[in-house]
Design a protein around this motif. Structure first.
Motif, PDB file in Angstrom:
ATOM      1  N   LEU A 179       8.797  -2.967  -5.246  1.00 52.52           N
ATOM      2  CA  LEU A 179       8.349  -2.670  -6.602  1.00 52.52           C
ATOM      3  C   LEU A 179       8.005  -1.204  -6.817  1.00 52.52           C
ATOM      4  O   LEU A 179       7.989  -0.729  -7.942  1.00 52.52           O
ATOM      5  N   CYS A 180       7.697  -0.470  -5.732  1.00 54.88           N
ATOM      6  CA  CYS A 180       7.586   0.996  -5.876  1.00 54.88           C
ATOM      7  C   CYS A 180       8.529   1.690  -4.901  1.00 54.88           C
ATOM      8  O   CYS A 180       9.423   2.417  -5.300  1.00 54.88           O
ATOM      9  N   ALA A 181       8.361   1.463  -3.597  1.00 56.22           N
ATOM     10  CA  ALA A 181       9.193   2.173  -2.617  1.00 56.22           C
ATOM     11  C   ALA A 181      10.680   1.871  -2.842  1.00 56.22           C
ATOM     12  O   ALA A 181      11.529   2.758  -2.704  1.00 56.22           O
TER      13      ALA A 181
ATOM     14  N   GLY B  69      -2.856   0.017  -6.308  1.00 57.31           N
ATOM     15  CA  GLY B  69      -1.911  -1.071  -6.023  1.00 57.31           C
ATOM     16  C   GLY B  69      -0.880  -1.244  -7.126  1.00 57.31           C
ATOM     17  O   GLY B  69      -1.223  -1.669  -8.229  1.00 57.31           O
ATOM     18  N   HIS B  70       0.389  -0.917  -6.802  1.00 55.21           N
ATOM     19  CA  HIS B  70       1.453  -1.117  -7.787  1.00 55.21           C
ATOM     20  C   HIS B  70       2.724  -1.667  -7.135  1.00 55.21           C
ATOM     21  O   HIS B  70       3.827  -1.354  -7.561  1.00 55.21           O
ATOM     22  N   GLU B  71       2.508  -2.446  -6.085  1.00 59.32           N
ATOM     23  CA  GLU B  71       3.630  -3.171  -5.466  1.00 59.32           C
ATOM     24  C   GLU B  71       3.189  -4.638  -5.408  1.00 59.32           C
ATOM     25  O   GLU B  71       2.797  -5.151  -4.363  1.00 59.32           O
TER      26      GLU B  71
ATOM     27  N   GLY C  59       5.506  -3.618 -10.959  1.00 64.97           N
ATOM     28  CA  GLY C  59       5.574  -2.346 -10.250  1.00 64.97           C
ATOM     29  C   GLY C  59       4.583  -1.339 -10.787  1.00 64.97           C
ATOM     30  O   GLY C  59       3.416  -1.666 -11.042  1.00 64.97           O
ATOM     31  N   CYS C  60       5.055  -0.117 -10.994  1.00 61.55           N
ATOM     32  CA  CYS C  60       4.164   0.992 -11.318  1.00 61.55           C
ATOM     33  C   CYS C  60       3.816   1.082 -12.791  1.00 61.55           C
ATOM     34  O   CYS C  60       2.959   1.875 -13.173  1.00 61.55           O
ATOM     35  N   LEU C  61       4.517   0.330 -13.652  1.00 65.14           N
ATOM     36  CA  LEU C  61       4.335   0.445 -15.103  1.00 65.14           C
ATOM     37  C   LEU C  61       3.840  -0.868 -15.665  1.00 65.14           C
ATOM     38  O   LEU C  61       4.366  -1.932 -15.321  1.00 65.14           O
TER      39      LEU C  61
ATOM     40  N   VAL D 102       0.859  -1.185   0.000  1.00 68.68           N
ATOM     41  CA  VAL D 102       0.000   0.000   0.000  1.00 68.68           C
ATOM     42  C   VAL D 102       0.896   1.236   0.000  1.00 68.68           C
ATOM     43  O   VAL D 102       1.538   1.557   1.001  1.00 68.68           O
ATOM     44  N   CYS D 103       0.923   1.916  -1.153  1.00 68.93           N
ATOM     45  CA  CYS D 103       1.776   3.099  -1.338  1.00 68.93           C
ATOM     46  C   CYS D 103       0.946   4.352  -1.057  1.00 68.93           C
ATOM     47  O   CYS D 103      -0.264   4.370  -1.301  1.00 68.93           O
ATOM     48  N   HIS D 104       1.620   5.401  -0.587  1.00 63.66           N
ATOM     49  CA  HIS D 104       0.879   6.647  -0.360  1.00 63.66           C
ATOM     50  C   HIS D 104       0.271   7.171  -1.662  1.00 63.66           C
ATOM     51  O   HIS D 104      -0.748   7.847  -1.659  1.00 63.66           O
ATOM     52  N   SER D 105       0.872   6.828  -2.800  1.00 61.65           N
ATOM     53  CA  SER D 105       0.298   7.236  -4.095  1.00 61.65           C
ATOM     54  C   SER D 105      -1.074   6.596  -4.313  1.00 61.65           C
ATOM     55  O   SER D 105      -1.927   7.175  -5.003  1.00 61.65           O
ATOM     56  N   ASP D 106      -1.290   5.410  -3.750  1.00 60.98           N
ATOM     57  CA  ASP D 106      -2.606   4.768  -3.852  1.00 60.98           C
ATOM     58  C   ASP D 106      -3.665   5.672  -3.215  1.00 60.98           C
ATOM     59  O   ASP D 106      -4.746   5.895  -3.781  1.00 60.98           O
TER      60      ASP D 106
END
Ligand code: NAP
Ligand code: ZN
Ligand code: ZN
Length: 348
Positions: A158-160, A61-63, A87-89, A39-43
């Motif tokens: 995958l993101c952080a 969700g991108h991790e 990841g994010c892409l 869970v990324c803050h970008s989510d």
């Protein structure tokens, strides 16, 4: 194929259970049964439309980590059963200068984000990893070489992981360099671990006194409480590089003052409202730079995963059930997460 997911129908609606459709894998697609998603803050920024432009329903969700459950006929690098990450892409034009350099995140024709990106699949935009399955073009799938029992704690890389690794590499964090990491959240705690493993002298900046001891355990050589002006002053004009992960507006001058001549303050946090404008004098006296950096490309993400596997680096996580996502967002807003929530998709 109908797939269980968690997402929101509007900016002011909570994240809740919903069903989404995943396409059948095409010739170069990899189908992944998702085990865990960070869970990324970008989510949170996206699902609540804090950056504007969010398309609904929004499944963040991108991790993403999981196991390959099907592959298209032209897939070469992956087999059923492989442990992989996304990841994010999930796509880009694949032919512009940035894509050719493996910097798909800077695709001049626009990359496709893992969520909220353009898609030919229903509902017309991409839906992310808060779900039990995803289908991704093979170029955008990563190999995981960590031991399988660490899989949940690998997800946040995958993101952080890549968002901190990429600028640390670009600005040459390593032996003999004094590196600051601002904000000890999901990104920041990975930044401390990675900068330490690269051999830099690492100073962590936090607003949370309770994180002081833990930051040292993560790999910080020193920890500064950033609200204490006297502590900040002892580090004036001493940093080669400072990576700022803070998700809220604050005075950047406090950090440019800590840079040496020719030093760089790199921003990766993307607050919903702007930072106060930095002082020009704070930059020209010392030829200092304020820069930015966006996640990382696919080759560098693989390099980061392999670097972390070699150095035994994973995230410090708190595993959660999908039903708890909203409560976890609230804790994230209070800086009350040590240091990344990871959803167990079995709870969907
Ligand atoms: P996070 O886990 O919430 O961590 C952010 C940390 O910032 C907090 O733990 C806190 O650390 C500090 N902080 C929060 N509010 C603050 C305030 N008012 N003043 C000073 N410090 C404060 O968030 P994250 O997932 O690491 O994401 C951080 C930011 O990076 C978000 O804006 C996210 O969207 C962005 N992001 C950017 C990229 C990119 O490619 N550039 C990629 C991913 C995420 P302390 O308790 O230590 O002070
Ligand atoms: Zn992220
Ligand atoms: Zn491109």
């Amino acid at each position: 194929m109908s797939t269980k997911a968690y997402g929101a129908h509007a900016a002011n609606k909570p994240v809740e259970a919903l069903a989404i459709e995943r396409r059948a894998p095409g010739p170069t697609d990899v189908q992944i049964d998702i085990a865990y998603c960070g869970v990324c803050h970008s989510d949170l920024h996206t699902v609540r439309s804090e950056w504007s432009g969010t398309l609904y329903p929004c499944v963040p969700g991108h991790e993403i980590v999981g196991r390959v459950s099907a592959v298209g006929g032209e897939v070469t690098g992956f087999r059923i059963g492989d442990i992989v990450g996304v990841g994010c892409l999930v796509d880009s034009c694949r032919r512009c200068a940035s894509c050719e350099d493996g910097l798909e995140q800077y695709c001049t024709n626009g990359f496709v984000g893992t969520y909220n990106g353009p898609s030919a699949d229903a509902p017309g935009h991409t839906l992310g990893g808060y779900s039990q399955r995803i289908v991704v073009e093979q170029r955008f799938v990563l190999k995981i070489r960590h031991p399988e029992e660490q899989l949940a704690a690998v997800a946040p890389l995958l993101c952080a992981g890549i968002t901190t690794y990429s600028p640390l590499r670009h600005w040459n964090a390593g032996p003999g360099k004094k590196v600051g990491i601002v904000g000890i959240g999901g990104l920041g705690h990975m930044g401390i671990k990675i900068a330490h493993a690269m051999g830099a002298y690492v100073v962590a900046f936090t607003t949370s006194a309770s994180k002081r001891e833990e930051a040292r355990a993560l790999g910080a050589d020193e920890v500064v409480i950033s609200t204490d002006a006297a502590q900040m002053q002892t580090h004036a004009a001493s940093f080669d590089f400072i990576l700022n992960t803070v998700a809220a507006p604050h005075r950047l001058d406090d950090y440019t003052a800590l840079l040496k001549r020719d030093g760089t303050l790199c921003l990766v946090g993307v607050p919903a409202s702007p930072h106060p404008s930095p002082s020009v004098a704070g930059l020209i006296f010392g030829r200092k730079t304020i820069a930015g950096s966006l996640i990382g490309g696919i080759p560098e993400t693989q390099e980061m995963l392999d670097f972390c596997a070699r150095h035994g680096i994973v995230a410090d996580i708190e595993m959660i059930a999908a039903q708890d996502i909203e409560a976890c967002y609230e804790r994230m807003l209070r800086s009350d997460v040590k240091y990344r929530f990871v959803i167990d998709t079995a709870t969907m």
